[in-house]
Design a protein around this motif. Structure first.
Motif, mmCIF file in Angstrom:
data_model
loop_
_atom_site.group_PDB
_atom_site.id
_atom_site.type_symbol
_atom_site.label_atom_id
_atom_site.label_comp_id
_atom_site.label_asym_id
_atom_site.label_seq_id
_atom_site.Cartn_x
_atom_site.Cartn_y
_atom_site.Cartn_z
ATOM 1 N N PHE A 1 -21.018 2.261 -24.583
ATOM 2 C CA PHE A 1 -20.487 1.875 -25.733
ATOM 3 C C PHE A 1 -20.402 0.310 -25.823
ATOM 4 O O PHE A 1 -19.985 -0.190 -25.098
ATOM 5 N N ARG A 2 -21.219 -0.035 -26.641
ATOM 6 C CA ARG A 2 -21.251 -1.341 -27.007
ATOM 7 C C ARG A 2 -20.323 -1.779 -28.115
ATOM 8 O O ARG A 2 -20.379 -1.314 -29.399
ATOM 9 N N ASP A 3 -19.354 -2.642 -27.749
ATOM 10 C CA ASP A 3 -18.193 -3.147 -28.598
ATOM 11 C C ASP A 3 -18.628 -4.538 -28.741
ATOM 12 O O ASP A 3 -17.840 -5.325 -27.979
ATOM 13 N N GLU A 4 -19.298 -4.951 -29.902
ATOM 14 C CA GLU A 4 -19.687 -6.279 -30.016
ATOM 15 C C GLU A 4 -18.615 -6.910 -31.095
ATOM 16 O O GLU A 4 -18.137 -6.214 -32.055
ATOM 17 N N LYS A 5 -18.018 -8.258 -30.984
ATOM 18 C CA LYS A 5 -17.153 -8.687 -31.826
ATOM 19 C C LYS A 5 -17.707 -8.793 -33.257
ATOM 20 O O LYS A 5 -18.845 -8.986 -33.561
ATOM 21 N N ASP A 6 -16.481 -8.261 -34.364
ATOM 22 C CA ASP A 6 -17.039 -8.103 -35.784
ATOM 23 C C ASP A 6 -18.163 -7.170 -35.882
ATOM 24 O O ASP A 6 -18.775 -7.067 -37.306
ATOM 25 N N LYS B 1 -21.299 0.859 -31.142
ATOM 26 C CA LYS B 1 -22.580 1.532 -30.987
ATOM 27 C C LYS B 1 -22.759 2.192 -29.693
ATOM 28 O O LYS B 1 -22.207 1.812 -28.792
ATOM 29 N N ILE B 2 -22.999 3.560 -29.844
ATOM 30 C CA ILE B 2 -23.042 4.144 -28.550
ATOM 31 C C ILE B 2 -24.537 4.597 -28.218
ATOM 32 O O ILE B 2 -25.292 5.063 -29.230
ATOM 33 N N TYR B 3 -25.046 4.384 -27.201
ATOM 34 C CA TYR B 3 -26.498 4.603 -26.494
ATOM 35 C C TYR B 3 -26.268 5.842 -25.549
ATOM 36 O O TYR B 3 -25.804 5.685 -24.658
#
Length: 364
Positions: free
Chosen positions: A48-53, A57-59
């Motif tokens: 799970f990529r939690d990028e600011k703003d 997204k889930i890989y």
């Protein structure tokens, strides 16, 4: 590609670790010397990529051996990516990180991959303690929990375990000093704090631990052990009084300290246990300035990017190896005196004080 700003080796290493997991689908466990444990590995199903703003997204790596299914949190497919192309590109990215001399830099190959993988940031949101969140298949319990991992890079300079700050200052009352305060504070040498501490001692001064300048940090340490601030203060004074630097050597000196020994009567094994608990807490979630509840925020474990490009993992199941790794591979270090306001004699309420700063860094 032009929107990706320059990043340092640690930040690029974080993205490299993400790519290695996409490529290999698993990470090997490591022993206390960072060596891979044959046959012991952790299989990653989703990242799970939690990028600011940006939306999360889930890989998904569980659908096929080579395809990465990129979705949003609602399960909608955003893109399919063929991870078989990663091996050569990932190697080039590692070589760029390893060989780069600049403090911050861009990597065109990485920027291209970021676009292909729908990434907008190199690293996770700074508000999160976990650098990488993933679902891994737990072969012991036969479950697939979601876990957070902290990532550290050994590429380039030795990274810090505990960053210095005004919050990590320890306060000592100086008693019996017969010298001149201004002359002590005017000492400017290559090892000026050690020379100031030595000169104060030579001129009759003794250092008595008073407390931690930041109450929250003191409180957090007491969660681990009520006497821990005093133990760390003793090790810190020893560090600035002697040539000993490694955590293991300073803990050994702590066990030989007559004052501490007479007060607590503990063995080296006892001190090792308490110091390992402290290092473990710092590595997995405890921050000096914030209230700490005693739980690990990066609760899956620790991912280390090695100098040779290997990426290894310490999981809850090899926690003892992880704690031994931290204990045997860290040292105290001296931070900037002007920036963190320590290393000077000062008077307050008719008493004389001296602050020392705690910074813990990995050995190279």
């Amino acid at each position: 590609m032009s929107m990706i700003k320059e990043n340092n080796k640690g930040e690029w290493s974080e993205f490299y670790a993400f790519l290695k997991i996409l490529e290999d689908r698993k990470l090997f466990a490591a022993d206390k010397n960072l060596e891979i444990i044959d046959g012991k590995f952790f299989v990653f199903h989703k990242i799970f990529r939690d990028e600011k703003d940006e939306p999360v997204k889930i890989y998904d790596l569980s659908k096929s051996d080579t395809q990465v299914l990129i979705t949003d949190e609602a399960g909608r497919t955003l893109k399919e990516f063929d991870s078989s192309v990663l091996k050569e590109k990932t190697l080039k990215i590692f070589e760029r990180i390893r060989d780069e001399k600049s403090r911050s830099f861009t990597i065109p190959e990485a920027c291209e991959l970021m676009e292909e993988l729908l990434c907008t940031k190199v690293k996770a949101s700074s508000s999160k303690k976990a650098d990488l969140v993933a679902i891994i298949y737990d072969r012991i319990s036969k479950t697939a929990p979601m876990l957070g991992f902290s990532i550290k890079s050994m590429i380039g300079g030795a990274s810090t375990l505990l960053n210095p700050g005004k919050t990590t200052n320890f306060i000592y009352e100086v008693k019996g000093f017969e010298g001149n305060i201004e002359k002590i504070n005017a000492i400017k040498t290559g090892a000026q704090i050690r020379d100031r501490v030595r000169t104060i001692s030579e001129q009759g001064g003794s250092f008595e631990y008073v407390g931690v300048s930041n109450e929250q940090f003191g409180s957090n340490m007491k969660m681990i052990d009520t006497a821990l601030p005093e133990f760390i203060a003793s090790m810190l004074l020893d560090f600035f009084s002697d040539s000993r630097k490694t955590v293991a050597n300073l803990a050994s000196a702590l066990s030989e300290n007559e004052h501490i020994t007479s007060k607590y009567g503990l063995s080296l094994t006892n001190y090792e246990y308490k110091i390992k608990n402290f290092l473990d807490a710092v590595a997995l979630g405890m921050v000096p300035s914030k209230p700490w509840d005693g739980f690990a925020k990066a609760h899956g474990g620790y991912i280390v990017v090695k100098e040779n490009g290997d990426v290894v993992c310490y999981h809850l199941y090899n926690r003892d190896e992880f704690r031994a790794y931290l204990y045997e591979n860290t040292k105290f270090d001296a931070a900037s005196t002007t920036r963190y306001e320590y290393g000077k004699l000062y008077e307050k309420d008719g008493k004389l004080f001296f602050n020392l700063n705690l910074q813990i860094r990995f050995l190279k």
